[in-house]
Design an enzyme around this catalytic site. Structure first.
Site, PDB file in Angstrom:
ATOM      1  N   ASP A   1       0.636  -1.161  -0.067  1.00  0.00           N
ATOM      2  CA  ASP A   1       0.163  -0.124   0.025  1.00  0.00           C
ATOM      3  C   ASP A   1       0.726   1.338  -0.107  1.00  0.00           C
ATOM      4  OD1 ASP A   1      -2.215  -1.636  -0.029  1.00  0.00           O
ATOM      5  OD2 ASP A   1      -3.038  -1.091   1.884  1.00  0.00           O
TER       6      ASP A   1
ATOM      7  N   GLU B   1       3.958   1.396  -0.892  1.00  0.00           N
ATOM      8  CA  GLU B   1       4.498   1.887  -2.293  1.00  0.00           C
ATOM      9  C   GLU B   1       3.535   2.520  -3.304  1.00  0.00           C
ATOM     10  OE1 GLU B   1       5.710  -2.103  -2.783  1.00  0.00           O
ATOM     11  OE2 GLU B   1       7.789  -1.728  -2.855  1.00  0.00           O
ATOM     12  N   TYR B   2       2.495   1.969  -3.225  1.00  0.00           N
ATOM     13  CA  TYR B   2       1.483   2.614  -4.397  1.00  0.00           C
ATOM     14  C   TYR B   2       1.076   3.972  -4.035  1.00  0.00           C
ATOM     15  CZ  TYR B   2      -3.418   2.809  -6.321  1.00  0.00           C
ATOM     16  OH  TYR B   2      -4.353   3.456  -6.926  1.00  0.00           O
ATOM     17  N   ASP B   3       0.919   4.242  -2.996  1.00  0.00           N
ATOM     18  CA  ASP B   3       0.670   5.705  -2.246  1.00  0.00           C
ATOM     19  C   ASP B   3       1.752   6.325  -2.612  1.00  0.00           C
ATOM     20  OD1 ASP B   3      -2.028   5.009  -1.254  1.00  0.00           O
ATOM     21  OD2 ASP B   3      -1.071   4.976   0.869  1.00  0.00           O
TER      22      ASP B   3
ATOM     23  N   SER C   1     -28.125  -2.306  -8.037  1.00  0.00           N
ATOM     24  CA  SER C   1     -28.361  -0.815  -8.439  1.00  0.00           C
ATOM     25  C   SER C   1     -29.802  -0.523  -8.658  1.00  0.00           C
ATOM     26  CB  SER C   1     -27.554  -0.714  -9.786  1.00  0.00           C
ATOM     27  OG  SER C   1     -27.464   0.734 -10.065  1.00  0.00           O
ATOM     28  N   LEU C   2     -30.282   0.476  -9.138  1.00  0.00           N
ATOM     29  CA  LEU C   2     -31.978   0.494  -9.285  1.00  0.00           C
ATOM     30  C   LEU C   2     -31.984   0.798 -10.684  1.00  0.00           C
ATOM     31  CD1 LEU C   2     -32.587   2.775  -6.208  1.00  0.00           C
ATOM     32  CD2 LEU C   2     -33.511   0.271  -6.633  1.00  0.00           C
TER      33      LEU C   2
ATOM     34  N   GLU D   1     -39.731   6.669  -1.180  1.00  0.00           N
ATOM     35  CA  GLU D   1     -38.643   6.993  -0.387  1.00  0.00           C
ATOM     36  C   GLU D   1     -37.690   8.185  -1.023  1.00  0.00           C
ATOM     37  OE1 GLU D   1     -36.282   4.041   0.869  1.00  0.00           O
ATOM     38  OE2 GLU D   1     -37.854   2.957   1.871  1.00  0.00           O
TER      39      GLU D   1
ATOM     40  N   LYS E   1     -34.515   9.587  -2.737  1.00  0.00           N
ATOM     41  CA  LYS E   1     -33.348   8.837  -3.029  1.00  0.00           C
ATOM     42  C   LYS E   1     -31.968   9.783  -2.332  1.00  0.00           C
ATOM     43  CE  LYS E   1     -30.956   6.591  -7.184  1.00  0.00           C
ATOM     44  NZ  LYS E   1     -29.994   7.108  -7.015  1.00  0.00           N
TER      45      LYS E   1
ATOM     46  N   ASP F   1     -28.788  11.455  -1.940  1.00  0.00           N
ATOM     47  CA  ASP F   1     -27.716  11.513  -2.776  1.00  0.00           C
ATOM     48  C   ASP F   1     -26.123  11.421  -1.907  1.00  0.00           C
ATOM     49  OD1 ASP F   1     -25.914  11.873  -4.945  1.00  0.00           O
ATOM     50  OD2 ASP F   1     -26.442  13.884  -5.600  1.00  0.00           O
TER      51      ASP F   1
ATOM     52  N   GLU G   1     -27.710   4.956   3.237  1.00  0.00           N
ATOM     53  CA  GLU G   1     -26.703   5.805   2.600  1.00  0.00           C
ATOM     54  C   GLU G   1     -25.791   6.546   3.476  1.00  0.00           C
ATOM     55  OE1 GLU G   1     -27.309   5.186  -0.441  1.00  0.00           O
ATOM     56  OE2 GLU G   1     -26.598   6.982  -1.677  1.00  0.00           O
TER      57      GLU G   1
ATOM     58  N   TYR H   1     -32.227   1.908   4.927  1.00  0.00           N
ATOM     59  CA  TYR H   1     -33.461   1.709   4.067  1.00  0.00           C
ATOM     60  C   TYR H   1     -33.545   0.332   3.136  1.00  0.00           C
ATOM     61  CZ  TYR H   1     -29.704   2.920   0.198  1.00  0.00           C
ATOM     62  OH  TYR H   1     -28.576   3.205  -0.240  1.00  0.00           O
TER      63      TYR H   1
ATOM     64  N   LYS I   1     -40.625   1.312  -4.063  1.00  0.00           N
ATOM     65  CA  LYS I   1     -40.480  -0.112  -3.716  1.00  0.00           C
ATOM     66  C   LYS I   1     -41.668  -0.741  -3.182  1.00  0.00           C
ATOM     67  CE  LYS I   1     -36.071   1.332  -1.595  1.00  0.00           C
ATOM     68  NZ  LYS I   1     -35.396   1.296  -0.116  1.00  0.00           N
TER      69      LYS I   1
ATOM     70  N   LYS J   1     -36.065   9.547 -11.305  1.00  0.00           N
ATOM     71  CA  LYS J   1     -35.140  10.794 -11.142  1.00  0.00           C
ATOM     72  C   LYS J   1     -35.934  12.189 -11.192  1.00  0.00           C
ATOM     73  CE  LYS J   1     -31.170   8.800 -10.573  1.00  0.00           C
ATOM     74  NZ  LYS J   1     -30.174   8.901 -11.701  1.00  0.00           N
TER      75      LYS J   1
ATOM     76  N   CYS K   1      -4.800  42.610 -12.575  1.00  0.00           N
ATOM     77  CA  CYS K   1      -5.570  41.934 -11.440  1.00  0.00           C
ATOM     78  C   CYS K   1      -6.702  43.079 -10.761  1.00  0.00           C
ATOM     79  CB  CYS K   1      -4.604  41.683 -10.308  1.00  0.00           C
ATOM     80  SG  CYS K   1      -5.455  41.129  -8.839  1.00  0.00           S
TER      81      CYS K   1
ATOM     82  N   CYS L   1      -5.256  44.065  -7.083  1.00  0.00           N
ATOM     83  CA  CYS L   1      -4.139  44.914  -6.720  1.00  0.00           C
ATOM     84  C   CYS L   1      -3.751  45.515  -7.936  1.00  0.00           C
ATOM     85  CB  CYS L   1      -3.089  43.998  -6.196  1.00  0.00           C
ATOM     86  SG  CYS L   1      -2.540  42.861  -7.291  1.00  0.00           S
TER      87      CYS L   1
ATOM     88  N   CYS M   1      -2.642  36.448 -11.466  1.00  0.00           N
ATOM     89  CA  CYS M   1      -1.950  37.690 -10.875  1.00  0.00           C
ATOM     90  C   CYS M   1      -0.703  37.631 -10.630  1.00  0.00           C
ATOM     91  CB  CYS M   1      -3.072  38.227  -9.805  1.00  0.00           C
ATOM     92  SG  CYS M   1      -1.921  39.598  -9.040  1.00  0.00           S
TER      93      CYS M   1
ATOM     94  N   CYS N   1      -0.667  41.710  -3.640  1.00  0.00           N
ATOM     95  CA  CYS N   1      -2.079  41.452  -3.654  1.00  0.00           C
ATOM     96  C   CYS N   1      -2.982  41.119  -2.499  1.00  0.00           C
ATOM     97  CB  CYS N   1      -2.452  40.537  -4.711  1.00  0.00           C
ATOM     98  SG  CYS N   1      -4.101  40.225  -5.316  1.00  0.00           S
TER      99      CYS N   1
END
Ligand code: IVH
Length: 696
Positions: free
Chosen positions: A45, A47-49, A94-95, A128, A130, A132, A187, A239, A303, A327, A421, A424, A439, A445
């Site tokens: 992890d 190394e990947y980071d 999914s829906l 209900e 949805k 986000d 959610e 839900y 539902k 939606k 700018c 300033c 600027c 500034c």
């Protein structure tokens, strides 16, 4: 191609940065695939980071080189560190979507047909909001929360248990009996007011702000350190469940009631409806309410209420057949663009803002929208007086999508972007490779001063102990320190101040005295620190050292920078000749010195501090002392960095490009145009092996 993975970020020139970003995009993509698709990671992890961090840091230095397929944009705000993978007990589906009223009627008709119901049989449906946010699945064993995961690809998610434990809406122990082993799904989201407060504090701390509450919630829940998540105001609505059949209930409505009793938050707007008409009435009611809700919703989920019917209908590979998401349409509207104003960001970026005839979009009055940048205005040919189409996409700032040319007044003119700018009055420049105009008056500034002052006193710059970001912001707001030179007159002014520093909140005689002493210690400063402290765009600590070593003292350096404004001058050629300095950086340096306001600030500062000459690098007298050498191709035996240091120790100057002034070109493998140019100019070429022998 030249090897770029070993070059320090601050020493990369533009060309190398481009190559390196391309390499990193490919490499990171490969590792993502190994990890996610093949389940066979080659890297740890960390190394990947490191790959990702390098990519980000290069992008920060060369924002105009950010690739379309950049790994940093692919994951958005999500923290990309790997979490342990968790196989969901059953997939998180999914829906299917419904967009029109007809689609909603069809949903009910399909259910009737599938279940063989007569037309007079009532079909109850729970509607209900949805939410986000992002879905999460919580495992409860004998009523105790034991594990929590993200949705992931639906089948496999990531283990984020410690983070989810910090969310108060998620009970550690159910208040009533649950099935012995069950996943509760729902959610994770953030409320608008919490989101705004979070962004505000991030802005003050000079951290990137989140574009919308969804991103903020996603970024917060995928933190490696759950202490960070704990500080984020996350909420959770439950839900569904993987095994609704195991609950002792026969309808979804009862199931929701059960969840409430268990201690979960269930959305209070959920409603039991008897037919399609009631669903549609509910939909419109919530569409109206949407703007005044405390959190984002992007539609309504319907539902089937009866669980036996849900079970009979089952699901396709993707989504349940007994549910559908209706939606909300994208929130768009047209209005008149009254004027375009320019905002200046804390880093000097000029952002055009559309000042609109106020209009209600999805229940919210919008009077301003972003136009992103100068190129965008040109590309879309948006003009003052135009009727424009705007959109609120759940993001903080609405956007101008396009102008409607048919409605354009006959006398309209293309917008002329200011070249100074608005805050300033300094020159605002637009480099060819960058999207935004910037600027150049960084030090004076007002829009940028607080940030620049913070940089000025930071550890690698003036390193003034006891002067934190908070103090700087406070001093700046009070008008005590506006320009770097003010720091050095602070003590003198304090003597006659009505409220001396020692009497100010958070200070005492001792700490005030200590601060004055710390400032006093920095009245003499090495050239490279001084250069770095100026906060010239792209000029980091390594570049500052390069400049200090090359020019030796402040006068020579500043004179050269001023002369570099003429791009065909010898000064400019010398500047880009330095290995590690490309055109874009050279332009920023020249721009900085071409701005009279900056020169004024520098002069004020020089009246207070002494800039120490760069220490001469200890050189050995050698046959290449005083000569100019260029390295090209991939060196096999040492890094570019090491080769450079060796050459400098031998008294040579290392340049990035071959010219008549070059004495030697040292060629590694796959040397390209530079070796060729050396031949053309009759410059002596030294193979790598000879160089190794020579420099050892
Ligand atoms: S039910 C099998 N209910 O919408 C049931 N989902 O587009 C599937 N979502 O991934 C989900 N609010 O993240 C359901 N009240 C709600 C929801 C909801 C938001 C999300 C969920 C899901 C996505 C599907």
């Amino acid at each position: 191609m030249e090897r770029t993975d070993t070059i320090f970020i601050e020493l990369l020139n533009e060309e190398q940065a481009k190559t390196e970003l391309e390499r990193l995009a490919k490499e990171i993509h490969r590792h993502d695939e190994l990890y996610y698709a093949n389940d066979a990671p080659e890297l740890s992890d960390s190394e990947y980071d490191k790959l990702r961090q390098r990519n980000l840091a290069i992008e920060e230095r060369f924002p105009h080189l950010v690739r379309e397929d950049s790994p940093s944009t692919r994951v958005g705000f999500e923290i990309s560190t790997h979490f342990e993978k968790i196989q969901h007990r059953t997939p998180l589906l999914s829906l299917d979507n419904a967009f029109t009223e007809e689609d909603v009627h069809d949903f009910i008709t399909r259910a009737r047909r599938f279940l063989g119901l007569s037309t007079d049989e009532p079909v109850e449906v729970v509607a209900e909001p949805k939410i986000d946010g992002l879905s999460a699945s919580l495992t409860y064993e004998n009523g105790r929360f034991t594990q929590g995961a993200t949705r992931g690809d639906g089948a496999v998610g990531e283990n984020i248990t410690p983070n989810l434990r910090t969310i108060k809406d998620i009970p550690a122990q159910s208040h009533i009996e649950l099935p012995p082993l069950v996943e509760i799904r729902g959610e994770v989201y953030m409320r608008h007011d919490d989101f705004m407060a979070l962004n505000k504090s991030r802005e003050i701390a000079n951290e990137a702000i989140f574009a919308n509450p969804r991103n903020a919630a996603a970024g917060s829940v995928r933190q490696l350190d759950s202490n960070i998540t704990a500080q984020r105001p996350l909420k959770f609505f439950a839900y569904s469940s993987d095994e609704i059949g195991q609950f002792n209930v026969s309808t979804h409505w009862e199931f929701l009631e059960h969840l409430k009793q268990a201690g979960f938050q269930v959305n209070p707007y959920a409603r039991l409806c008897k037919n399609a008409e009631e669903l549609l009435a509910y939909y419109h009611e919530l569409e109206e309410k949407r703007a005044s809700l405390e959190y984002d919703i992007d539609g309504i989920v319907y539902k089937l209420n009866r669980i036996d019917w849900q079970q009979r209908m089952g699901h396709s590979a993707r989504a349940p057949r007994w549910a559908v998401a209706h939606k909300f349409p994208a929130e768009k509207a047209t209005t008149r663009l009254n004027s375009i104003t320019i905002q200046v960001g804390r880093r000097g970026t000029l952002t055009p803002v559309a000042e609109l005839e106020p209009i209600t979009v999805g229940g919210v009055v919008v009077s301003r929208a972003t136009l992103h940048n100068e190129d965008e205005i040109q590309r879309k040919d948006v003009r003052v007086g135009d009727t424009v189409l705007i959109q609120r996409a759940g993001d903080v700032i609405p956007q101008v999508l396009k102008s409607i040319p048919e409605k354009r007044p006959a006398d309209s003119k293309p917008f002329e972007f200011p070249t100074t700018c608005p805050v300033c009055g300094s020159h605002a420049v637009h480099h060819k490779d960058e999207v935004a105009r910037k600027c150049t008056g960084g030090l004076i500034c007002e829009a940028q001063s607080a940030l620049r002052l913070r940089h000025f006193v930071s550890r690698d710059a003036f390193d003034i102990e006891g002067l934190g970001n908070k103090h700087i912001e406070a001093f700046f707001k009070e008008g005590l320190i506006q320009s770097p030179a003010d720091l050095f007159t602070l003590q003198e002014r304090d003597k006659t101040s009505l409220t001396p520093l020692r009497n100010k909140e958070g200070w005492g005689s001792q700490s005030a005295q200590k601060l004055f002493e710390a400032i006093g210690k920095r009245r003499s400063i090495p050239l490279y620190r001084f250069i770095y402290a100026l906060g010239i765009p792209q000029v980091g600590i390594a570049t500052s050292k390069l400049l200090a070593n090359r020019y030796g003292n402040y006068t020579d350096w500043s004179t050269a920078m001023r002369r570099s404004h003429e791009r065909d001058s010898e000064a400019y050629t010398d500047l880009i000749d330095i290995d590690g300095i490309g055109d874009s950086m050279a332009e920023d340096l020249a721009d900085f010195f071409n701005e009279p306001h900056n020169v004024q600030v520098l002069n004020d500062l020089l009246a207070q501090v002494t800039v120490e000459d760069a220490k001469k690098v200890q050189t050995i007298d050698s046959p290449i002392s005083g000569m100019t050498v260029v390295f090209t191709g991939t060196l096999q035996s040492m890094s570019r960095q090491e080769a450079k240091v060796r050459a400098e120790k031998l008294g040579a100057k290392v340049s990035g490009s071959v010219s008549k002034k070059t004495d030697y070109v040292i060629v590694g493998a796959d040397a390209g145009s530079k070796a060729k140019k050396a031949q053309e100019l009759g410059v002596k070429v030294m193979p790598e092996d000879d160089w190794v022998e020579f420099s050892s």
